[in-house]
Motif scaffolding. Sequence first.
Motif, mmCIF file in Angstrom:
data_model
loop_
_atom_site.group_PDB
_atom_site.id
_atom_site.type_symbol
_atom_site.label_atom_id
_atom_site.label_comp_id
_atom_site.label_asym_id
_atom_site.label_seq_id
_atom_site.Cartn_x
_atom_site.Cartn_y
_atom_site.Cartn_z
ATOM 1 N N VAL A 260 16.573 2.143 7.083
ATOM 2 C CA VAL A 260 16.042 1.636 5.818
ATOM 3 C C VAL A 260 14.515 1.691 5.865
ATOM 4 O O VAL A 260 13.917 1.644 6.937
ATOM 5 N N PRO A 261 13.855 1.808 4.706
ATOM 6 C CA PRO A 261 12.399 1.875 4.675
ATOM 7 C C PRO A 261 11.777 0.510 4.941
ATOM 8 O O PRO A 261 12.409 -0.534 4.744
ATOM 9 N N THR A 262 10.520 0.519 5.370
ATOM 10 C CA THR A 262 9.818 -0.728 5.683
ATOM 11 C C THR A 262 8.694 -1.032 4.697
ATOM 12 O O THR A 262 7.992 -2.020 4.879
ATOM 13 N N TRP A 263 8.518 -0.227 3.642
ATOM 14 C CA TRP A 263 7.363 -0.408 2.767
ATOM 15 C C TRP A 263 7.708 -1.065 1.429
ATOM 16 O O TRP A 263 6.855 -1.184 0.547
ATOM 17 N N LEU A 264 8.937 -1.521 1.259
ATOM 18 C CA LEU A 264 9.328 -2.207 0.040
ATOM 19 C C LEU A 264 9.021 -3.707 0.164
ATOM 20 O O LEU A 264 8.693 -4.191 1.245
ATOM 21 N N PRO A 265 9.095 -4.472 -0.926
ATOM 22 C CA PRO A 265 8.938 -5.923 -0.787
ATOM 23 C C PRO A 265 9.897 -6.495 0.242
ATOM 24 O O PRO A 265 11.044 -6.059 0.349
ATOM 25 N N PHE A 266 9.423 -7.448 1.007
ATOM 26 C CA PHE A 266 10.199 -8.077 2.090
ATOM 27 C C PHE A 266 10.589 -7.068 3.166
ATOM 28 O O PHE A 266 11.492 -7.315 3.952
ATOM 29 N N GLY A 267 9.943 -5.926 3.216
ATOM 30 C CA GLY A 267 10.237 -4.909 4.217
ATOM 31 C C GLY A 267 11.211 -3.883 3.716
ATOM 32 O O GLY A 267 10.898 -2.700 3.657
ATOM 33 N N ALA A 268 12.403 -4.304 3.328
ATOM 34 C CA ALA A 268 13.409 -3.362 2.843
ATOM 35 C C ALA A 268 14.145 -3.953 1.653
ATOM 36 O O ALA A 268 15.364 -3.877 1.558
ATOM 37 N N PRO B 57 0.819 -1.221 0.000
ATOM 38 C CA PRO B 57 0.000 0.000 0.000
ATOM 39 C C PRO B 57 0.846 1.263 0.000
ATOM 40 O O PRO B 57 1.854 1.352 0.703
ATOM 41 N N VAL B 58 0.418 2.236 -0.791
ATOM 42 C CA VAL B 58 1.227 3.447 -0.955
ATOM 43 C C VAL B 58 1.205 4.323 0.290
ATOM 44 O O VAL B 58 2.057 5.208 0.435
ATOM 45 N N ASP B 59 0.261 4.097 1.203
ATOM 46 C CA ASP B 59 0.221 4.925 2.402
ATOM 47 C C ASP B 59 1.063 4.341 3.535
ATOM 48 O O ASP B 59 1.105 4.883 4.637
ATOM 49 N N ARG B 60 1.737 3.240 3.247
ATOM 50 C CA ARG B 60 2.594 2.656 4.284
ATOM 51 C C ARG B 60 3.806 3.547 4.498
ATOM 52 O O ARG B 60 4.431 4.007 3.560
ATOM 53 N N ARG B 61 4.150 3.770 5.737
ATOM 54 C CA ARG B 61 5.302 4.597 6.083
ATOM 55 C C ARG B 61 6.144 3.869 7.124
ATOM 56 O O ARG B 61 5.703 2.911 7.741
ATOM 57 N N GLY B 62 7.343 4.351 7.285
ATOM 58 C CA GLY B 62 8.136 3.833 8.381
ATOM 59 C C GLY B 62 9.566 3.524 8.000
ATOM 60 O O GLY B 62 9.860 3.181 6.850
ATOM 61 N N LEU B 63 10.440 3.655 8.965
ATOM 62 C CA LEU B 63 11.847 3.319 8.821
ATOM 63 C C LEU B 63 12.232 2.397 9.973
ATOM 64 O O LEU B 63 11.656 2.461 11.063
ATOM 65 N N GLU B 64 13.183 1.540 9.715
ATOM 66 C CA GLU B 64 13.763 0.757 10.801
ATOM 67 C C GLU B 64 15.279 0.895 10.739
ATOM 68 O O GLU B 64 15.842 1.233 9.685
ATOM 69 N N THR B 65 15.920 0.647 11.846
ATOM 70 C CA THR B 65 17.373 0.769 11.922
ATOM 71 C C THR B 65 17.985 -0.614 11.993
ATOM 72 O O THR B 65 17.640 -1.421 12.856
ATOM 73 N N VAL B 66 18.877 -0.886 11.049
ATOM 74 C CA VAL B 66 19.566 -2.178 10.979
ATOM 75 C C VAL B 66 21.066 -1.900 11.059
ATOM 76 O O VAL B 66 21.622 -1.237 10.182
#
Length: 412
Positions: free
Chosen positions: A192-200, A178-187
């Motif tokens: 890195v973003p969380t809205w791409l396939p497989f999360g990042a 979904p295009v309204d998904r937002r968010g970043l995670e720290t690895v």
Amino acid sequence: MALFACAAPQGAVPPSPHADAASSARPITLAHFDHLFAEANVGGERVGVVNIYSTAPDFAFAIEPREGYACVDDVARAIVLLAAEPQPDARRLRQIELMTRFVVRMQAENGYFHNFIWAGGRINREYRTSLSELNWWSLRALWGLEAALLRLPEGSQTAARARAAANRVVGNLKRDLPVDRRGLETVEGVQVPTWLPFGAGGDAASTAILGLVPHYQRTRDAGTRALVERLGDGLVQMQAGDARTFPHGAHLSWRNQWHGWGNAQAYALLRAGAALNRRDFTASALREVDLFYPHLLKHGMLSSFALRAKDGRIETSEVQRFPQIAYGISPMVLAATEAYRQTGQARYRDTARRLGAWLSGANDAGRPVYDPASGRVYDGINGPGSMNPDSGAESTIEGLFVLRALDGVPLP
């Protein structure tokens, strides 16, 4: 606009005496591709497939015991390759139609695609690399179907089936990404973003964009455009380093990792930037071509690495130089040739030529990876002076992508 005049890059391993690294007329033959191509029956329908494995010295076919002998991932690539020919003859058009039928046959009830078939045409529905899900083979299927639609007769039954299959998988992607998904995670300290396939998954997102862009150009669907833009935003977020800091503008592949194979982020961003007039996408892609590719040409090709942030600095870990494969070279050549096509700036043509010299012997093995007499592209370089002599579908098709691009022929 022939681009291939393969002068070996400075600092590269010199080609063997048999490598035609200075040739300006590079013959391209599909003889080995035709060796790999076969007709089969799947679900009672005559289809076209490509044998995955072809082993030296006689280049006989092999079956992976858990997967099978042919797959959507390679057949979709092959459709793109043949659809790129400026004037495909009746034989190539027939192959495109048969392979399109195969891809359509592999679509499951949920709209995604199974990947592998066994001898006899039985679909592998159980193994993890053949499940009908949002994965590489389903994304590649979309690219292949959209490419096929450029060559299939518009009113044909096969074209109608291809359109329906492509539209269905795009509907799935709109739901599952979904295009309204937002968010970043720290690895490892890297955001890195969380809205791409497989999360990042920047690598998988680039393959998705390569199918979604022509789908948008065909349908002008606003939802498809929004999805391309959101995925492109994620790829921009995955860019790391700058002119002074490694990895010099490379787009990470997954989470905090980069690997050469399938790393088509710059190429996908260039295609999306041109189609949607997103100058930020184009600028991000050109940074990778301008900074990261010259670094590799100067210091040597890489297979993979990881990044981590420590004490305010970015450190590199898990650096691997091998294996090096055509699937790792082709995304860079495609990006550099697309940059030249869009800008007309000679440095991008020169970068593409220098990268393409890997095929003709400017590599760590010091041996040609492409044999123009047979059309074989060998399965990669294992280490200094060591080459894998097999020539399977992925290597052959990806190597031919390189040669087509260097000959000035854009992929669909």
